[in-house]
Design an enzyme around this catalytic site. Structure first.
Site, PDB file in Angstrom:
ATOM      1  N   HIS A  21       0.873  -1.170   0.000  1.00 54.26           N
ATOM      2  CA  HIS A  21       0.000   0.000   0.000  1.00 54.26           C
ATOM      3  C   HIS A  21       0.914   1.226   0.000  1.00 54.26           C
ATOM      4  O   HIS A  21       2.107   1.122   0.307  1.00 54.26           O
ATOM      5  CB  HIS A  21      -0.876  -0.004   1.242  1.00 54.26           C
ATOM      6  CG  HIS A  21      -1.894  -1.101   1.259  1.00 54.26           C
ATOM      7  ND1 HIS A  21      -2.854  -1.168   2.235  1.00 54.26           N
ATOM      8  CD2 HIS A  21      -2.117  -2.152   0.436  1.00 54.26           C
ATOM      9  CE1 HIS A  21      -3.624  -2.218   2.022  1.00 54.26           C
ATOM     10  NE2 HIS A  21      -3.187  -2.833   0.933  1.00 54.26           N
ATOM     11  N   CYS A  23      -5.507   1.673   6.002  1.00 56.35           N
ATOM     12  CA  CYS A  23      -6.127   0.415   6.416  1.00 56.35           C
ATOM     13  C   CYS A  23      -5.533  -0.063   7.744  1.00 56.35           C
ATOM     14  O   CYS A  23      -4.558   0.520   8.243  1.00 56.35           O
ATOM     15  CB  CYS A  23      -5.915  -0.628   5.324  1.00 56.35           C
ATOM     16  SG  CYS A  23      -4.222  -1.278   5.275  1.00 56.35           S
ATOM     17  N   CYS A  51      -1.631  -0.760   7.455  1.00 49.00           N
ATOM     18  CA  CYS A  51      -0.810   0.447   7.411  1.00 49.00           C
ATOM     19  C   CYS A  51      -0.855   1.193   8.738  1.00 49.00           C
ATOM     20  O   CYS A  51       0.157   1.716   9.202  1.00 49.00           O
ATOM     21  CB  CYS A  51      -1.266   1.338   6.261  1.00 49.00           C
ATOM     22  SG  CYS A  51      -1.056   0.560   4.634  1.00 49.00           S
ATOM     23  N   SER A 106      -7.570   7.298   3.799  1.00 49.47           N
ATOM     24  CA  SER A 106      -7.525   6.775   5.161  1.00 49.47           C
ATOM     25  C   SER A 106      -6.802   5.431   5.190  1.00 49.47           C
ATOM     26  O   SER A 106      -7.134   4.532   4.417  1.00 49.47           O
ATOM     27  CB  SER A 106      -8.966   6.628   5.664  1.00 49.47           C
ATOM     28  OG  SER A 106      -9.002   6.265   7.008  1.00 49.47           O
TER      29      SER A 106
END
Length: 156
Positions: A53, A82, A85, A80
């Site tokens: 990501h 996850c 992350c 935003s």
């Protein structure tokens, strides 16, 4: 707020790189003080990755920093983050995350906040529009990515 807008603009450039590479347009930059120390973008599709990501890419690209470095950093991300992350942010004690927007996809902001991470949401329409343009042109790609993690939530 001008500094936040500048760094978010840099994260958006990373999201645009991902899009040009055929990937999902999400970007991130890791900032220490007033200097970008790394940047990253979503590379799930490009690299056939399960974990790259934008936020993870930016943290990885920073290399192995010392604790003293991480606690002086801010992570800027176009969407935003996850749970994965957010977990990395918590693990490395990054004290602040600035999010471009969270209306199209809500991540694990509560997890961040419950671990004393400052969360700032800019509601930057550039982030929203870039992501929505991608998902409207490529709904099958986005739905396939969501299905991989057991999330079948539609993009708002």
């Amino acid at each position: 707020m001008t500094q936040d807008n500048y760094f978010m603009g840099e994260a958006i450039k990373e999201a645009e790189k991902s899009l040009l590479e055929g990937g999902i347009p999400i970007g991130a930059v890791l900032v220490k003080g007033d200097e970008i120390i790394s940047q990253g973008h979503n590379r799930l599709i490009q690299n056939g990755s399960a974990v790259l990501h934008a936020e993870m890419d930016a943290i990885e690209n920073a290399g192995r920093l010392d604790y003293e470095d991480y606690i002086e950093c801010t992570l800027y991300t176009t969407l935003s983050p996850c749970p994965m992350c957010s977990g990395a942010v918590i693990l490395y004690n990054i004290p602040k995350v600035v999010i471009g927007e969270n209306t199209t996809l809500m991540g694990a902001e509560n997890l961040l906040e419950s671990n004393d991470v400052e969360v700032v949401v800019l509601n930057d329409l550039r982030c929203r529009d870039l992501f929505l343009k991608f998902t409207s042109k490529n709904p099958e790609i986005w739905q396939r990515e969501l299905a991989k993690v057991g999330n079948t939530t539609e993009v708002k």
